[in-house]
Structures are given as C-alpha cells and as structure tokens.
Enzyme design. Structure first.
Site, PDB file in Angstrom:
ATOM      1  N   ARG A  70       0.812  -1.218   0.000  1.00 19.40           N
ATOM      2  CA  ARG A  70       0.000   0.000   0.000  1.00 19.40           C
ATOM      3  C   ARG A  70       0.844   1.267   0.000  1.00 19.40           C
ATOM      4  O   ARG A  70       0.634   2.172  -0.808  1.00 19.40           O
ATOM      5  CB  ARG A  70      -0.937   0.006   1.224  1.00 19.40           C
ATOM      6  CG  ARG A  70      -2.202  -0.805   1.047  1.00 19.40           C
ATOM      7  CD  ARG A  70      -2.764  -1.244   2.380  1.00 19.40           C
ATOM      8  NE  ARG A  70      -1.800  -2.126   3.040  1.00 19.40           N
ATOM      9  CZ  ARG A  70      -1.698  -3.429   2.762  1.00 19.40           C
ATOM     10  NH1 ARG A  70      -2.513  -3.960   1.899  1.00 19.40           N
ATOM     11  NH2 ARG A  70      -0.799  -4.174   3.346  1.00 19.40           N
ATOM     12  N   THR A  71       1.803   1.361   0.920  1.00 22.18           N
ATOM     13  CA  THR A  71       2.567   2.601   1.062  1.00 22.18           C
ATOM     14  C   THR A  71       3.383   2.893  -0.188  1.00 22.18           C
ATOM     15  O   THR A  71       3.376   4.018  -0.703  1.00 22.18           O
ATOM     16  CB  THR A  71       3.492   2.526   2.293  1.00 22.18           C
ATOM     17  OG1 THR A  71       2.703   2.263   3.457  1.00 22.18           O
ATOM     18  CG2 THR A  71       4.226   3.838   2.491  1.00 22.18           C
ATOM     19  N   LYS A  98      26.408  -5.611  -2.922  1.00 26.36           N
ATOM     20  CA  LYS A  98      27.830  -5.632  -3.229  1.00 26.36           C
ATOM     21  C   LYS A  98      28.650  -4.902  -2.169  1.00 26.36           C
ATOM     22  O   LYS A  98      29.861  -4.730  -2.330  1.00 26.36           O
ATOM     23  CB  LYS A  98      28.068  -4.977  -4.588  1.00 26.36           C
ATOM     24  CG  LYS A  98      27.304  -5.623  -5.734  1.00 26.36           C
ATOM     25  CD  LYS A  98      27.506  -4.853  -7.036  1.00 26.36           C
ATOM     26  CE  LYS A  98      26.691  -5.443  -8.169  1.00 26.36           C
ATOM     27  NZ  LYS A  98      26.844  -4.673  -9.422  1.00 26.36           N
ATOM     28  N   ARG A 120      11.684   3.797   3.401  1.00 29.19           N
ATOM     29  CA  ARG A 120      11.245   2.859   4.439  1.00 29.19           C
ATOM     30  C   ARG A 120      12.433   1.985   4.785  1.00 29.19           C
ATOM     31  O   ARG A 120      13.115   1.457   3.908  1.00 29.19           O
ATOM     32  CB  ARG A 120      10.080   1.990   3.953  1.00 29.19           C
ATOM     33  CG  ARG A 120       9.790   0.812   4.892  1.00 29.19           C
ATOM     34  CD  ARG A 120       8.514   0.096   4.554  1.00 29.19           C
ATOM     35  NE  ARG A 120       7.356   0.892   4.930  1.00 29.19           N
ATOM     36  CZ  ARG A 120       6.107   0.421   4.949  1.00 29.19           C
ATOM     37  NH1 ARG A 120       5.860  -0.826   4.611  1.00 29.19           N
ATOM     38  NH2 ARG A 120       5.109   1.195   5.304  1.00 29.19           N
ATOM     39  N   HIS A 148       5.580   6.107  11.547  1.00 26.99           N
ATOM     40  CA  HIS A 148       5.046   5.943  10.188  1.00 26.99           C
ATOM     41  C   HIS A 148       4.081   7.110   9.980  1.00 26.99           C
ATOM     42  O   HIS A 148       2.862   6.943  10.015  1.00 26.99           O
ATOM     43  CB  HIS A 148       4.329   4.596  10.063  1.00 26.99           C
ATOM     44  CG  HIS A 148       3.996   4.196   8.660  1.00 26.99           C
ATOM     45  ND1 HIS A 148       4.130   5.051   7.575  1.00 26.99           N
ATOM     46  CD2 HIS A 148       3.510   3.021   8.144  1.00 26.99           C
ATOM     47  CE1 HIS A 148       3.759   4.429   6.477  1.00 26.99           C
ATOM     48  NE2 HIS A 148       3.377   3.191   6.793  1.00 26.99           N
TER      49      HIS A 148
END
Length: 337
Positions: A70-71, A98, A120, A148
C-alpha cells in the site's frame, strides 16, 4: 504554483519544513495543514481533476528497504498524479548486495536529479540520518518501530472526514503497541488534535511508560470489552510477527478471543463506531470478515485517503523547496549588485 492545484498556494505559503520525518516534531497547525491540503486534492478529484501539475519537472525516488504494498504503491501513484517522475528502488537488486552503504546508495540516486526521497527502513532513525546527508527532501515511510507519519495522517484524515473533528473523540488503538510505528505516530497526531487516546492489548505488548507519549498522554487498558462502550474509533493494529523474537501471548486463538473485533463486540460498541486498520489485516485475528467488510469499517477509505495525504505531503515539501530556492536566488542576486 498552478491553478489546477486549487487553494494549494495558500497552504504552501504556510508550510515551512523541508522534510517529513515524524509527527512528534509537527505542531497541530502543521498536521491540520497537511490534512487541509489533502481535502483540497480530494475536492479536485471529485470534480474530475485527477492529474495535476504540482510536481511537474521533479523526480521522486522510493527507497524501500522493507516489503510494502500500500505505502509504496500509494507514494508512487501520488507522485504521478502530481506529474512527477518516479524512481523505484529495491534493496535486493541494488548495489547494497555488493557492499555499498545505505547513505552512498541514497546519495548516488540523489545525484541523478532526485528532488524527494521516500524511505522505508527496518532501522529506527534511518530517514533522519538521510536528511543529514541529502539535499533532497526526505519523507519517512516507516522506520523500524519508530514512526510511520503518513499512515497516521491518513488515519487522522479518515476520522476527520467521517466525524468532522478529532477534538473530544475517544480513539482506542488495539493490539501490538510495542512493535508498532503506526501506533506511535497515531498517538502523537491524535493527542495534538485533541483526541483522547487509549492503547489496548496484552500487557506484554504494551511498552513501558507508553502513557507518557503524546501531547496529553495516553491511557492504558488490557481489556477491549471494558473500553468498547466509550470508544468512538477503534484502530486495530496488526500483530507484527516479523518483529517479535519471542512469544508475547499463548496463541493466536487466545489473542483473537480477547482482542479481536468480531460481530459480538461490534454489537456492544457505539452505534456509530468507526473501525480502522492500517493493513495488511489478518482476518480472523485482529478482526473478523464481517467487521472488516461491515458498515462500520472505513478500511478502504483509509487506502483511498492515503493517496491524497501523500499527494499533500509531496506537494507541500516541493513547494517549500521551490520557495526557499527562490529566496536564495533573490539573495544571491541582491548580493551581487
């Protein structure tokens, strides 16, 4: 600022932050400003204005180091609705594998002409760290167990849309408060806008000293049945098994029995109670299907409003960037005279 953004000019003139890192640092006025701008975008959408030019010529990068549906989709669509270009980053297929550092990865992406970075990350404070190293605006899309902010903003917007105001409402957050960044952002936002907040769940999932959070503190209950009759809004938080390293309750069945929202409990609640859930929901655990899909549920409204709130945040931050860049240009011009 273009005419197709409605009253955006008025809202943008009052916005004075480069980043959105959390609701703890925002004032009630700033939170309301974001919600008002989102409401304006919703009005425009209702009139058929779904493609706006507020971010034309800008680029938004979505840096997601944790899974999201959703986000991530919401931010990407919000940017496109405002005519921005978007860059989607996936950690598993990046140079992080890497050995490249988190900051170097972000700085390299910024060097491609990125104006805003949506991040996020599983580590609390990661967006704050990026904000110290990037010229781009940084938006916190969830950091560890910290905050959030846009999820809380869309929750606030949804409640305000249905009730007109949050002041004086009793909002109960139910479930895994201990691991929930959504709960923390909601507590800050709700208390700043005048709501009474109750956190409810097993004692093992209530963090120590949680009552000290928020502008006016919160109340704690270990019984959903005891607070049902006084609650106007119930926000059912997901049990975050991925963040739990030990057993916090005997079984899922027992949790659902004591804290799940089901048909029997909804009948005992206020007749106009609102049911929210940040998703993804675990049907049969936090709430039963008849509640999730019932008349009290505004869960899909939350998803719709999430797009509008994220449009609002992206737009306000970009207008602030352009405003400060203009002031700097004017100052440089004046200094050279």
């Amino acid at each position: 600022m273009t005419d197709d953004n409605g009253d955006a000019g008025t809202f943008a003139e009052r916005w004075s932050r480069k980043h959105l890192l959390g609701l703890q640092d925002l004032t009630a006025e700033e939170i309301t400003l974001i919600l008002d701008q989102a409401a304006e975008f919703k009005r425009l959408a209702g009139e058929g204005e779904t493609k706006l030019s507020g971010l034309a010529g800008t680029t938004v990068a979505n840096l997601f180091f944790e899974p999201s549906t959703r986000t991530r989709t919401s931010f990407s669509l919000a940017a496109k609705r405002l005519s921005a270009d978007t860059v989607d980053f996936t950690a598993a297929s990046s140079s992080l594998t890497k050995g490249e550092t988190f900051i170097d990865t972000a700085r390299n992406i910024e060097a491609m002409g990125v104006d805003q970075v949506v991040v996020r990350h599983s580590s609390s404070g990661a967006p704050h760290l990026l904000a110290q190293h990037l010229d781009a605006s940084v938006i916190n899309a969830g950091d560890g167990m910290h905050e959030h902010p846009t999820q809380a903003l869309l929750d606030l917007f949804t409640i305000r849309e249905h009730r007109g105001s949050l002041k004086g409402l009793t909002v109960t957050l139910v479930g895994d408060i201990l691991h929930s960044r959504v709960a923390r952002s909601n507590i800050w936002g709700l208390t700043k806008l005048g709501a009474r907040v109750i956190v409810c769940g097993p004692s093992t999932l209530i963090p120590p000293h949680v009552e000290r959070l928020g502008e006016h503190g919160v109340e704690v209950s270990n019984s959903l049945d005891e607070v049902l009759s006084e609650t106007d809004v119930i926000n059912l938080l997901r049990i975050q098994f991925e963040r739990q390293r030990s057993a916090f309750f005997p079984s899922i069945r027992e949790y659902a029995h004591f804290f799940g929202m089901n048909g029997e409990r909804i009948r005992k609640a206020k007749k106009d109670v609102l049911i929210l859930a940040p998703g993804p929901i675990n049907r049969g655990v936090e709430l039963t299907p008849d509640v999730a899909d019932g008349p009290h549920s505004v869960i899909l409204d939350q998803v719709t409003n999430g797009l509008l709130v994220r449009m609002s945040v992206l737009f306000l931050l970009q207008q602030y960037r352009e405003k400060t860049a203009g002031l700097q240009t004017a100052a440089n011009t004046e200094g050279s005279l």
